[in-house]
Write a protein that holds these residues in place. Sequence first.
Motif, PDB file in Angstrom:
ATOM      1  N   PRO A  39     -15.466  -5.073  -5.452  1.00  0.00           N
ATOM      2  CA  PRO A  39     -15.425  -6.079  -6.522  1.00  0.00           C
ATOM      3  C   PRO A  39     -14.728  -5.595  -7.793  1.00  0.00           C
ATOM      4  O   PRO A  39     -14.309  -6.399  -8.612  1.00  0.00           O
ATOM      5  CB  PRO A  39     -16.905  -6.379  -6.787  1.00  0.00           C
ATOM      6  CG  PRO A  39     -17.646  -5.235  -6.211  1.00  0.00           C
ATOM      7  CD  PRO A  39     -16.806  -4.659  -5.114  1.00  0.00           C
ATOM      8  N   GLU A  40     -14.560  -4.295  -7.950  1.00  0.00           N
ATOM      9  CA  GLU A  40     -13.890  -3.770  -9.143  1.00  0.00           C
ATOM     10  C   GLU A  40     -12.381  -4.027  -9.130  1.00  0.00           C
ATOM     11  O   GLU A  40     -11.715  -3.893 -10.154  1.00  0.00           O
ATOM     12  CB  GLU A  40     -14.168  -2.267  -9.295  1.00  0.00           C
ATOM     13  CG  GLU A  40     -13.445  -1.369  -8.302  1.00  0.00           C
ATOM     14  CD  GLU A  40     -14.106  -1.249  -6.923  1.00  0.00           C
ATOM     15  OE1 GLU A  40     -13.615  -0.433  -6.119  1.00  0.00           O
ATOM     16  OE2 GLU A  40     -15.080  -1.952  -6.642  1.00  0.00           O
ATOM     17  N   ILE A  41     -11.840  -4.401  -7.991  1.00  0.00           N
ATOM     18  CA  ILE A  41     -10.414  -4.721  -7.892  1.00  0.00           C
ATOM     19  C   ILE A  41     -10.254  -6.205  -8.221  1.00  0.00           C
ATOM     20  O   ILE A  41     -10.711  -7.074  -7.477  1.00  0.00           O
ATOM     21  CB  ILE A  41      -9.852  -4.400  -6.497  1.00  0.00           C
ATOM     22  CG1 ILE A  41     -10.014  -2.899  -6.208  1.00  0.00           C
ATOM     23  CG2 ILE A  41      -8.389  -4.814  -6.405  1.00  0.00           C
ATOM     24  CD1 ILE A  41      -9.617  -2.504  -4.800  1.00  0.00           C
ATOM     25  N   ALA A  42      -9.606  -6.480  -9.341  1.00  0.00           N
ATOM     26  CA  ALA A  42      -9.508  -7.862  -9.840  1.00  0.00           C
ATOM     27  C   ALA A  42      -8.588  -8.733  -8.978  1.00  0.00           C
ATOM     28  O   ALA A  42      -8.856  -9.915  -8.790  1.00  0.00           O
ATOM     29  CB  ALA A  42      -9.027  -7.859 -11.290  1.00  0.00           C
ATOM     30  N   ASP A  43      -7.510  -8.174  -8.470  1.00  0.00           N
ATOM     31  CA  ASP A  43      -6.538  -8.954  -7.704  1.00  0.00           C
ATOM     32  C   ASP A  43      -7.123  -9.278  -6.322  1.00  0.00           C
ATOM     33  O   ASP A  43      -7.364  -8.391  -5.519  1.00  0.00           O
ATOM     34  CB  ASP A  43      -5.235  -8.163  -7.559  1.00  0.00           C
ATOM     35  CG  ASP A  43      -4.167  -8.925  -6.803  1.00  0.00           C
ATOM     36  OD1 ASP A  43      -4.402 -10.078  -6.395  1.00  0.00           O
ATOM     37  OD2 ASP A  43      -3.085  -8.352  -6.615  1.00  0.00           O
ATOM     38  N   ARG A  44      -7.360 -10.537  -6.056  1.00  0.00           N
ATOM     39  CA  ARG A  44      -7.950 -10.978  -4.789  1.00  0.00           C
ATOM     40  C   ARG A  44      -6.912 -11.586  -3.845  1.00  0.00           C
ATOM     41  O   ARG A  44      -7.264 -12.219  -2.858  1.00  0.00           O
ATOM     42  CB  ARG A  44      -9.056 -12.008  -5.059  1.00  0.00           C
ATOM     43  CG  ARG A  44     -10.234 -11.411  -5.756  1.00  0.00           C
ATOM     44  CD  ARG A  44     -11.024 -10.614  -4.759  1.00  0.00           C
ATOM     45  NE  ARG A  44     -11.822  -9.596  -5.425  1.00  0.00           N
ATOM     46  CZ  ARG A  44     -12.150  -8.463  -4.867  1.00  0.00           C
ATOM     47  NH1 ARG A  44     -11.762  -8.172  -3.664  1.00  0.00           N
ATOM     48  NH2 ARG A  44     -12.875  -7.589  -5.506  1.00  0.00           N
ATOM     49  N   THR A  45      -5.635 -11.370  -4.122  1.00  0.00           N
ATOM     50  CA  THR A  45      -4.577 -11.896  -3.266  1.00  0.00           C
ATOM     51  C   THR A  45      -4.728 -11.333  -1.857  1.00  0.00           C
ATOM     52  O   THR A  45      -4.926 -10.133  -1.677  1.00  0.00           O
ATOM     53  CB  THR A  45      -3.191 -11.506  -3.826  1.00  0.00           C
ATOM     54  OG1 THR A  45      -3.102 -11.945  -5.172  1.00  0.00           O
ATOM     55  CG2 THR A  45      -2.071 -12.103  -2.998  1.00  0.00           C
ATOM     56  N   ARG A  46      -4.633 -12.222  -0.873  1.00  0.00           N
ATOM     57  CA  ARG A  46      -4.729 -11.818   0.537  1.00  0.00           C
ATOM     58  C   ARG A  46      -3.439 -12.274   1.220  1.00  0.00           C
ATOM     59  O   ARG A  46      -3.284 -13.441   1.550  1.00  0.00           O
ATOM     60  CB  ARG A  46      -5.940 -12.459   1.191  1.00  0.00           C
ATOM     61  CG  ARG A  46      -7.252 -11.985   0.615  1.00  0.00           C
ATOM     62  CD  ARG A  46      -8.431 -12.781   1.148  1.00  0.00           C
ATOM     63  NE  ARG A  46      -8.386 -13.053   2.559  1.00  0.00           N
ATOM     64  CZ  ARG A  46      -9.022 -12.338   3.497  1.00  0.00           C
ATOM     65  NH1 ARG A  46      -9.764 -11.314   3.148  1.00  0.00           N
ATOM     66  NH2 ARG A  46      -8.922 -12.662   4.767  1.00  0.00           N
ATOM     67  N   ARG A  47      -2.512 -11.326   1.401  1.00  0.00           N
ATOM     68  CA  ARG A  47      -1.222 -11.700   1.976  1.00  0.00           C
ATOM     69  C   ARG A  47      -0.731 -10.586   2.905  1.00  0.00           C
ATOM     70  O   ARG A  47      -0.821  -9.402   2.590  1.00  0.00           O
ATOM     71  CB  ARG A  47      -0.198 -11.950   0.878  1.00  0.00           C
ATOM     72  CG  ARG A  47       1.147 -12.422   1.423  1.00  0.00           C
ATOM     73  CD  ARG A  47       2.164 -12.716   0.322  1.00  0.00           C
ATOM     74  NE  ARG A  47       2.418 -11.518  -0.462  1.00  0.00           N
ATOM     75  CZ  ARG A  47       2.200 -11.413  -1.773  1.00  0.00           C
ATOM     76  NH1 ARG A  47       1.719 -12.419  -2.459  1.00  0.00           N
ATOM     77  NH2 ARG A  47       2.454 -10.295  -2.414  1.00  0.00           N
ATOM     78  N   SER A 117       2.442   2.989  -0.797  1.00  0.00           N
ATOM     79  CA  SER A 117       1.176   2.338  -1.060  1.00  0.00           C
ATOM     80  C   SER A 117       0.728   2.603  -2.485  1.00  0.00           C
ATOM     81  O   SER A 117       1.064   3.643  -3.062  1.00  0.00           O
ATOM     82  CB  SER A 117       0.113   2.844  -0.078  1.00  0.00           C
ATOM     83  OG  SER A 117      -1.086   2.120  -0.223  1.00  0.00           O
ATOM     84  N   ARG A 118      -0.037   1.651  -3.015  1.00  0.00           N
ATOM     85  CA  ARG A 118      -0.655   1.814  -4.332  1.00  0.00           C
ATOM     86  C   ARG A 118      -2.111   1.413  -4.207  1.00  0.00           C
ATOM     87  O   ARG A 118      -2.425   0.322  -3.707  1.00  0.00           O
ATOM     88  CB  ARG A 118       0.041   0.944  -5.370  1.00  0.00           C
ATOM     89  CG  ARG A 118       1.433   1.456  -5.707  1.00  0.00           C
ATOM     90  CD  ARG A 118       2.169   0.600  -6.709  1.00  0.00           C
ATOM     91  NE  ARG A 118       1.357   0.314  -7.879  1.00  0.00           N
ATOM     92  CZ  ARG A 118       1.534  -0.757  -8.644  1.00  0.00           C
ATOM     93  NH1 ARG A 118       2.479  -1.636  -8.359  1.00  0.00           N
ATOM     94  NH2 ARG A 118       0.772  -0.974  -9.695  1.00  0.00           N
ATOM     95  N   ALA A 119      -2.989   2.292  -4.635  1.00  0.00           N
ATOM     96  CA  ALA A 119      -4.422   2.021  -4.550  1.00  0.00           C
ATOM     97  C   ALA A 119      -4.741   0.709  -5.250  1.00  0.00           C
ATOM     98  O   ALA A 119      -4.318   0.474  -6.378  1.00  0.00           O
ATOM     99  CB  ALA A 119      -5.212   3.172  -5.156  1.00  0.00           C
ATOM    100  N   GLY A 120      -5.461  -0.157  -4.551  1.00  0.00           N
ATOM    101  CA  GLY A 120      -5.865  -1.444  -5.100  1.00  0.00           C
ATOM    102  C   GLY A 120      -4.795  -2.515  -5.057  1.00  0.00           C
ATOM    103  O   GLY A 120      -5.056  -3.667  -5.386  1.00  0.00           O
TER     104      GLY A 120
END
Length: 133
Positions: A39-47, A117-120
């Motif tokens: 939940p600490e990751i604000a971006d919820r984009t699922r692609r 890759s970038r974490a989060g």
Amino acid sequence: LDLDPDIPPIMADHNRLEQVFVNLVSNAIDAIDEKREHPEIADRTRRLRIRSYADNGQVVAEVNDTGIGMPADIQDRVFEPFFTAAQSPARRDGLGLGLAIVKSLVTKLGGRIELQSRAGKGTTVVVSLPLAD
């Protein structure tokens, strides 16, 4: 499957290519699902995006996801046999062989594989294979 990179290249066939791309897509889906557990990751984009194109005698395929991503120290190890980048216990049910096998197959097909890759933020895997004559 022999993971020795010194074995001469082999011809591509649908079974080998299927193994490469099913593994990459499966990993991407898992990473997207794992992001929901943070939940600490604000971006919820699922692609999940898959793109392919020809470039300078190569066919290039990119598998890009907006999943959990990974820090640099893990990226350096993801192609090692028995290593897994999965952070959640639910995803650690694999053997850690998927990306090692993918890299071995891509190498045997005369190609190369790169990961960014970038974490989060997500991960992009780029597979380059020589175009058939």
